[in-house]
Structure formats: C-alpha cells, structure tokens
Scaffold this motif. Structure first.
Motif, PDB file in Angstrom:
ATOM      1  N   GLU A   1     -34.920  18.164  17.283  1.00 13.33           N
ATOM      2  CA  GLU A   1     -34.524  17.796  15.926  1.00 13.33           C
ATOM      3  C   GLU A   1     -35.745  17.312  15.167  1.00 13.33           C
ATOM      4  OE1 GLU A   1     -29.990  16.221  16.954  1.00 13.33           O
ATOM      5  OE2 GLU A   1     -31.361  14.954  15.832  1.00 13.33           O
TER       6      GLU A   1
ATOM      7  N   ALA B   1     -34.620  16.503  23.416  1.00 15.18           N
ATOM      8  CA  ALA B   1     -33.853  16.113  24.597  1.00 15.18           C
ATOM      9  C   ALA B   1     -33.729  17.340  25.493  1.00 15.18           C
ATOM     10  CB  ALA B   1     -32.473  15.596  24.201  1.00 15.18           C
TER      11      ALA B   1
ATOM     12  N   TYR C   1     -40.600  33.614  33.159  1.00 14.53           N
ATOM     13  CA  TYR C   1     -40.218  33.695  34.563  1.00 14.53           C
ATOM     14  C   TYR C   1     -41.414  33.868  35.491  1.00 14.53           C
ATOM     15  CZ  TYR C   1     -36.023  34.776  31.957  1.00 14.53           C
ATOM     16  OH  TYR C   1     -35.005  34.739  31.051  1.00 14.53           O
TER      17      TYR C   1
ATOM     18  N   ILE D   1     -33.368  19.526  10.490  1.00 13.89           N
ATOM     19  CA  ILE D   1     -33.081  20.803  11.135  1.00 13.89           C
ATOM     20  C   ILE D   1     -32.927  20.559  12.622  1.00 13.89           C
ATOM     21  CG2 ILE D   1     -35.483  21.442  11.594  1.00 13.89           C
ATOM     22  CD1 ILE D   1     -32.806  23.918  10.428  1.00 13.89           C
TER      23      ILE D   1
ATOM     24  N   THR E   1     -30.395  34.159  27.077  1.00 14.25           N
ATOM     25  CA  THR E   1     -31.644  34.085  27.836  1.00 14.25           C
ATOM     26  C   THR E   1     -31.302  33.877  29.301  1.00 14.25           C
ATOM     27  OG1 THR E   1     -32.786  33.083  25.954  1.00 14.25           O
ATOM     28  CG2 THR E   1     -33.831  32.864  28.105  1.00 14.25           C
ATOM     29  N   PRO E   2     -31.635  34.845  30.157  1.00 14.98           N
ATOM     30  CA  PRO E   2     -31.251  34.701  31.572  1.00 14.98           C
ATOM     31  C   PRO E   2     -32.026  33.567  32.241  1.00 14.98           C
ATOM     32  CG  PRO E   2     -31.960  36.944  31.063  1.00 14.98           C
ATOM     33  CD  PRO E   2     -32.311  36.108  29.896  1.00 14.98           C
ATOM     34  N   ASP E   3     -31.453  33.052  33.322  1.00 14.61           N
ATOM     35  CA  ASP E   3     -32.126  32.002  34.069  1.00 14.61           C
ATOM     36  C   ASP E   3     -33.264  32.555  34.917  1.00 14.61           C
ATOM     37  OD1 ASP E   3     -29.143  29.994  34.635  1.00 14.61           O
ATOM     38  OD2 ASP E   3     -30.654  29.942  33.052  1.00 14.61           O
ATOM     39  N   ALA E   4     -33.152  33.790  35.313  1.00 17.17           N
ATOM     40  CA  ALA E   4     -34.187  34.404  36.148  1.00 17.17           C
ATOM     41  C   ALA E   4     -34.479  35.790  35.613  1.00 17.17           C
ATOM     42  CB  ALA E   4     -33.730  34.475  37.600  1.00 17.17           C
ATOM     43  N   ASP E   5     -35.655  36.290  35.926  1.00 17.97           N
ATOM     44  CA  ASP E   5     -36.068  37.597  35.438  1.00 17.97           C
ATOM     45  C   ASP E   5     -35.135  38.678  35.962  1.00 17.97           C
ATOM     46  OD1 ASP E   5     -38.332  40.090  36.131  1.00 17.97           O
ATOM     47  OD2 ASP E   5     -38.059  39.321  34.105  1.00 17.97           O
TER      48      ASP E   5
ATOM     49  N   ASP F   1     -29.596  30.279  17.171  1.00 14.96           N
ATOM     50  CA  ASP F   1     -30.249  29.684  18.340  1.00 14.96           C
ATOM     51  C   ASP F   1     -29.282  29.616  19.519  1.00 14.96           C
ATOM     52  OD1 ASP F   1     -32.483  27.172  16.835  1.00 14.96           O
ATOM     53  OD2 ASP F   1     -32.683  29.332  17.159  1.00 14.96           O
TER      54      ASP F   1
ATOM     55  N   GLN G   1     -29.037  29.002  11.386  1.00 12.88           N
ATOM     56  CA  GLN G   1     -30.099  28.843  12.384  1.00 12.88           C
ATOM     57  C   GLN G   1     -29.542  28.287  13.673  1.00 12.88           C
ATOM     58  OE1 GLN G   1     -33.730  29.566  11.888  1.00 12.88           O
ATOM     59  NE2 GLN G   1     -33.223  29.624  14.049  1.00 12.88           N
ATOM     60  N   LEU G   2     -28.653  27.323  13.575  1.00 16.80           N
ATOM     61  CA  LEU G   2     -28.058  26.715  14.758  1.00 16.80           C
ATOM     62  C   LEU G   2     -27.242  27.745  15.540  1.00 16.80           C
ATOM     63  CD1 LEU G   2     -27.680  24.026  16.281  1.00 16.80           C
ATOM     64  CD2 LEU G   2     -25.633  23.648  14.910  1.00 16.80           C
TER      65      LEU G   2
ATOM     66  N   GLN H   1     -29.096  25.994   7.667  1.00 11.14           N
ATOM     67  CA  GLN H   1     -29.102  25.157   8.867  1.00 11.14           C
ATOM     68  C   GLN H   1     -28.019  25.610   9.849  1.00 11.14           C
ATOM     69  OE1 GLN H   1     -28.588  21.416   6.881  1.00 11.14           O
ATOM     70  NE2 GLN H   1     -30.776  20.950   6.847  1.00 11.14           N
TER      71      GLN H   1
ATOM     72  N   CYS I   1     -23.409  24.165  23.054  1.00  8.87           N
ATOM     73  CA  CYS I   1     -24.688  24.347  22.369  1.00  8.87           C
ATOM     74  C   CYS I   1     -24.641  23.758  20.963  1.00  8.87           C
ATOM     75  CB  CYS I   1     -25.040  25.830  22.284  1.00  8.87           C
ATOM     76  SG  CYS I   1     -25.604  26.540  23.838  1.00  8.87           S
ATOM     77  N   LEU I   2     -23.566  24.019  20.235  1.00  8.51           N
ATOM     78  CA  LEU I   2     -23.474  23.547  18.851  1.00  8.51           C
ATOM     79  C   LEU I   2     -23.433  22.026  18.776  1.00  8.51           C
ATOM     80  CD1 LEU I   2     -20.879  26.049  17.317  1.00  8.51           C
ATOM     81  CD2 LEU I   2     -23.368  26.165  17.229  1.00  8.51           C
TER      82      LEU I   2
ATOM     83  N   ASP J   1     -24.864  19.977  20.922  1.00  9.61           N
ATOM     84  CA  ASP J   1     -26.026  19.347  21.546  1.00  9.61           C
ATOM     85  C   ASP J   1     -26.898  18.664  20.495  1.00  9.61           C
ATOM     86  OD1 ASP J   1     -28.268  20.621  24.162  1.00  9.61           O
ATOM     87  OD2 ASP J   1     -27.468  18.631  23.716  1.00  9.61           O
ATOM     88  N   ALA J   2     -27.382  17.462  20.806  1.00  8.23           N
ATOM     89  CA  ALA J   2     -28.214  16.732  19.848  1.00  8.23           C
ATOM     90  C   ALA J   2     -29.067  15.727  20.602  1.00  8.23           C
ATOM     91  CB  ALA J   2     -27.350  16.009  18.811  1.00  8.23           C
ATOM     92  N   THR J   3     -30.115  15.239  19.949  1.00 14.36           N
ATOM     93  CA  THR J   3     -30.981  14.262  20.589  1.00 14.36           C
ATOM     94  C   THR J   3     -30.481  12.842  20.377  1.00 14.36           C
ATOM     95  OG1 THR J   3     -32.403  13.996  18.667  1.00 14.36           O
ATOM     96  CG2 THR J   3     -32.967  15.747  20.211  1.00 14.36           C
TER      97      THR J   3
ATOM     98  N   MET K   1     -30.082  31.382  23.040  1.00 19.53           N
ATOM     99  CA  MET K   1     -30.256  30.633  24.274  1.00 19.53           C
ATOM    100  C   MET K   1     -29.229  31.050  25.325  1.00 19.53           C
ATOM    101  SD  MET K   1     -32.914  28.890  23.864  1.00 19.53           S
ATOM    102  CE  MET K   1     -33.558  30.124  22.756  1.00 19.53           C
TER     103      MET K   1
ATOM    104  N   VAL L   1     -32.755  20.577  23.119  1.00 21.45           N
ATOM    105  CA  VAL L   1     -32.497  20.560  21.681  1.00 21.45           C
ATOM    106  C   VAL L   1     -33.602  19.756  21.010  1.00 21.45           C
ATOM    107  CG1 VAL L   1     -30.910  18.609  21.965  1.00 21.45           C
ATOM    108  CG2 VAL L   1     -30.853  19.933  19.872  1.00 21.45           C
TER     109      VAL L   1
END
Lengths: 374, 190
Positions: free
Chosen positions: A370, A134, A217, A155, B59-63, B52, B48-49, B45, B88-89, B91-93, B56, A368
């Motif tokens: 999965e 997603a 970028y 995961i 991680t900047p939006d622009a250089d 991540d 890792q979450l 798990q 972030c934690l 967030d899921a599909t 994330m 994300v």
C-alpha cells in the motif's frame, strides 16, 4: 445657449457601481468551481499510483541496486522491488529487506526515499508518504509517516514475493541413498588418532542459472540469498563411544577445484555468515570461516553442535560466470578413541550438489503493498 | 435629452447588489461539484486491484505447474474461486483505515469446438456467497484475463459443469481440449 445638463445621474452611477462590484465578486467565485483541479491535492492519487508502479513493476536502477554497498548508495537512482523487468508483480525478498532496512543496512533517509521512489524533489510539491508491505499475513513493514485520517491519495497492489533458496543436509539420513554424499569408512586402528576430513557443497552455476526457467522459479545465486543448513549433526556419529571429539576446522571456498585465496578470518556479514547452534538451545552463534570450535565431545558436560548454517547474500562469488563450479568445503577433525569396530570408524565426506533436486526453491508468497501520499 | 430620473434609488441599488452577492455565494458554496476525474480515480483503483488479484491467482507456485486460477476455472469451482478472489480483495497491510465492500460477478467465455460459437457461463458471484447482486445503478468496472486451460488427461475437465445450462456448457468428452478462455469479472462497491 449651451446645454450643460449631465446625461448620467448620480443615482445611476451609484447603482451601476454597486452592480459592477457584485459582478466582479461573482466572477471571482467561478474559478472555485474548478477547485478539484487547482488544488495541490489533485495529484495525490496519481503520485501514489506512480510510486506503486515503480515499486511493484520496476526492478530499479541499477537493476541490482540491492547489492550496492552503503558507501555508494548515491549511485542508486531508482528503488524498485520487482525481481526483474520480465517479472512485474513478483518482488525480490532481498530487495524488500534492503528497502525497508530490515535487517539494517542502507537506512535511506526521508530525502532519499523522496528522490528515489516518490520523485518529490520539487520544492513546490512536497509530499508526505507511507509505504507498507505485508507478506503472507505477517506484520507489515513500513516506511514513512503515519497515514492521516483523510485527504490522502492511495493505491493498493497485490504481489508475490520470491524467497531465497535453501538446502537442508539432514544427517539423520546419512545412511540412506543420498546422491554424492557418503560416510567414510576406515579400518580400526590401535591407539587414539585424528582423521581430518571434509565434505563439499557444490554449485554448478551453469546448471543453476537455467534461463529456460522464469525468474520467479529459478535458483539464481546472482540475485537471491542462498542458505545451507546442516541439520542433526550428532546423527552422523555412528558409535558415540568411538569418537572422543570432533572439531570444526574451517570453511574454504573453491573455484572449479582451486582454493580461493582470501581473508577467511574476517566475519563478512555483507556477503556470507556462518553460524552453529548448540543442542538444547535456539540461538545461532556467529563464526568466521577460520574459527575452530568443538562440535562434539564425548564428555556429557560439553554442549554439542546440533546444526550449522551458512548464509550467502547475493551475488555469490563468481556467480556471474556460468562456467564456474563453486565449492564450499567444510573441514572437520575427528579424534577417534582407542577402540575397534567391525564397521570401522565413521566420518562424513563427499560432495553435496546444490541443484534443483537437492535444494528447495520456496513457493512464491502472497503479499500486499500500500502507498499513501499526502 | 436624457431624463435625470433614476430608476433605482441608491438604497435599492445597494440592496440589489448585496442580494446578488449573497445568492452567488450560497449557490456556489453549497453545491458539491463532482468532477469526472474523481470518479475515474476510484474506478482505476478498483480496476487495478481486480487486475492484480487475477494476475496473482494466475501465477503458479512452481514452474510449469497449473495456477490456482486455471484450476478453479477448469473444475468450475465457484467456492474455491470465491474464497481465493475475495481473500485477495480484502488483503491489506493495516496502515490505512479504509473499508472496502467489493462485490463481483465472474463469467467465463469459451468457444464451442463443433460450431465455433462463443458461449459463456457464470463461474461465481458474490451474491451466491452472502454478497449482493448488481442491480445496475452501482458504478462498476470490468477486469479480464485470458486463462490457459492446459487439459492433460487424466486431469478432470470442467468437473462441475452440470450446474451450467446445457447450451452454455463448455466442451466435455471428446471435444475437451487445451484452450484459452476469457475470464471477465465485474466489480463494484456496495
């Protein structure tokens, strides 16, 4: 006299036999203690983790597998979604589209996903899978079977997605300072006449492929889609009574000033696509690069074009050569009316550089992924 | 000479065997054996979450731009960090039915320029935003990330440091500088 009495009584033997049988049965229960290791479900989580690592941190093999044509997809050994080995966690939108087959292209089979991502081609370890992604809260893309309610490995990985770059040439700002893009002027001439003109969108690959920028970028025509949109085309027409009609003539590609000889009549939807959109509608109409069509007519009964769009899928032509300056020439024919104006007849021409000042490299979008294995 | 008197009659022997079998079956059938490997999978798990999520956010939006995570740490923005990190934690599909209730506590470790001491302060914790404290019995994991604070005046440094005990405050004023700080986040379910 010889003593023939037995040592073991029958009762003893019967009892001992029962004891031994009981002991054997108890010992057979012992391996059941290790059932968590022996069962085939122990590695579901490990396989899910490994699959997610391949998708999120690996660009795949070959690294630009998404540019392989459908007839040679057997040459793809591993499907990864990462932009490059130097950018784990940042995914390529183009690879995502090809992986999930949206829009349809590769249409990998279940067997191909198992061999190229899950690596479950062993007959004694058949895995079912579900891979879903997603992006920025949108509805998820998914491949595989529906996830069961329990007994599956799982995961979840958080990612960033790099979209393709784009440039919008807004004709509303034609009169404002717009580097490299001008309106032509010509003196009024008696009688109707036609002026052939063109303007060029130029890609200096040496400037674009700037290795000092991180992959995430960089505007990289070798890997990322490029979109050119000409917006508000009618705003480019100065005096509407001055123009009888404007015809879009063709699109031509140039390599460092020389026109590239190729079949411009074929609508190549694997490399590039040309569209226009009429005023008052929201539908993109596809064209070949040789199509000639009216984009403006003084007759109010004819729908005028409001926007053009040219999409390039990676890799853009000659983008592997940093010395090349690639040009896209949009040609028009202006049919002016028999009228005179002090400011002259107005038409578009010039060069629009597709560079970091004019093009838009969208911000990375959160996503994300999965993976479920069972 | 061996006595031929039995110690157990046959029927008693049979009964004894059946009792042993039933006992063994009951014991082994009712015990839930929780292998250490299962615990490690759940820990992996979660780790890792969390890793991540920090990666994330960093991680900047622009250089060349400041990342979201660096900004929250530089300005000691607890609510901003909480919103972004818990987002972030969570967030899921939507393809799985799992429900997670992850709590956290984020601590920043920094070095004092004058004394060279390593001090720390709590950037944010879920208990401050409607969550629960870590009472010590919940299995937890730790994820860390080095965050580069690119102090470039007139950018404000450690904007909301007033809530930090004086002894643990990061360097402000003339000692404010570009520095790497260690962000350590404790994560647990519950």
């Amino acid at each position: 006299m010889k003593n023939e009495d037995g040592i073991l009584s029958v009762d003893f033997l019967a009892g001992f036999t029962i004891f031994i049988l009981a002991l054997i049965l108890v010992i057979n229960f012992v391996p059941g203690i290790l059932i968590g290791i022996n069962s085939e479900g122990i590695d579901y989580d490990a396989v899910a983790y490994r699959t997610a690592v391949i998708l999120v941190e690996d660009p795949g093999a070959p690294e630009v597998w998404e540019q392989t044509d459908n007839d040679h997809k057997d040459q793809i050994y591993r499907l990864g979604l990462a932009l490059s080995p130097q950018s784990p966690g940042v995914l390529s939108r183009y690879k995502i589209s090809k992986f999930f087959n949206e829009p349809a292209y590769f249409d990998f089979t279940v067997d191909e996903y198992e061999r190229k991502v899950i690596f479950a081609d062993m007959p004694y370890a058949p895995y079912a899978y579900n891979i879903s992604l997603a992006i920025d809260g949108a509805s998820s893309l998914s491949k595989g079977s529906p996830v069961p309610e329990y007994s599956y490995g799982y995961i979840r990985r958080l990612v960033k997605v790099k979209e393709g770059s784009s440039a919008v040439i807004d004709m509303t700002y034609l009169d404002m300072a717009n580097p490299g893009f001008t309106t032509g002027r010509m003196n009024a001439t008696a009688g109707n006449f036609t002026q052939n003109t063109s303007f060029t969108v130029q890609f200096d690959y040496d400037e674009l492929i700037d290795l000092s920028l991180a992959d995430a970028y960089r505007i990289d025509p070798r890997r990322d889609p490029v979109t050119i949109t000409i917006d508000n085309f009618p705003a480019s027409i100065g005096n509407t009574s001055d123009v009888q009609n404007i015809t879009f003539t063709n699109v031509r590609f140039f390599k460092t000033g020389l026109e590239i000889p190729m079949n411009y009549s074929e609508w190549n939807n694997n490399s590039y696509r040309l569209y226009d959109m009429k005023e008052g509608t929201a539908t993109w109409i596809p064209h070949t690069l040789n199509d000639t069509f009216v984009v403006y007519d003084i007759d109010p009964g004819i729908l005028n074009t409001s926007r053009f769009k040219l999409e390039f899928n990676p890799a853009m032509p000659y983008s592997g050569n940093k010395d090349v300056i690639f040009g896209i020439n949009f040609a028009f024919a202006y049919n002016f009316t028999n009228s005179t104006h002090a400011e002259g007849h107005r038409y578009i021409e010039g060069v629009f550089p597709y560079d970091y000042a004019n093009a838009n490299q969208p911000a990375l979008r959160p996503g994300v992924l999965e993976v479920a294995i069972w | 000479m061996v006595r031929d008197e039995a110690q157990l009659y046959t029927i008693e022997g049979l009964t004894a065997g059946v009792i042993m079998l039933l006992t063994a079956f009951l014991v082994l059938g009712t015990t839930t054996v929780y292998m250490p490997g299962d615990v490690h999978i759940a820990d992996m798990q979660l780790e890792q979450l969390g890793s991540d999520a920090l990666a994330m956010m960093d991680t900047p939006d622009a250089d060349g731009a400041e990342s979201e995570l660096a900004r929250y740490v530089r300005t000691v923005n607890a609510s901003g960090f909480d919103t972004a990190f818990t987002g972030c934690l969570a967030d899921a599909t939507g393809t799985t039915l799992g429900v997670d209730d992850i709590q956290y506590e984020a601590v920043v470790y920094h070095r004092k320029e004058a004394t060279g001491e390593i001090r720390n302060f709590t950037l944010a914790s879920s208990s401050s935003f409607g969550g629960r404290d870590h009472v010590g019995r919940e299995p937890s994991v730790t994820v860390t990330r080095w965050v580069f604070i690119d102090y470039d005046p007139p950018a404000v440094m450690w904007e909301n440091y007033a809530g930090i005990p004086a002894v643990n405050r990061p360097d402000v004023g003339p000692n404010a500088r570009k520095q790497m700080v260690l962000l350590e986040v404790l994560l647990w379910r519950g």
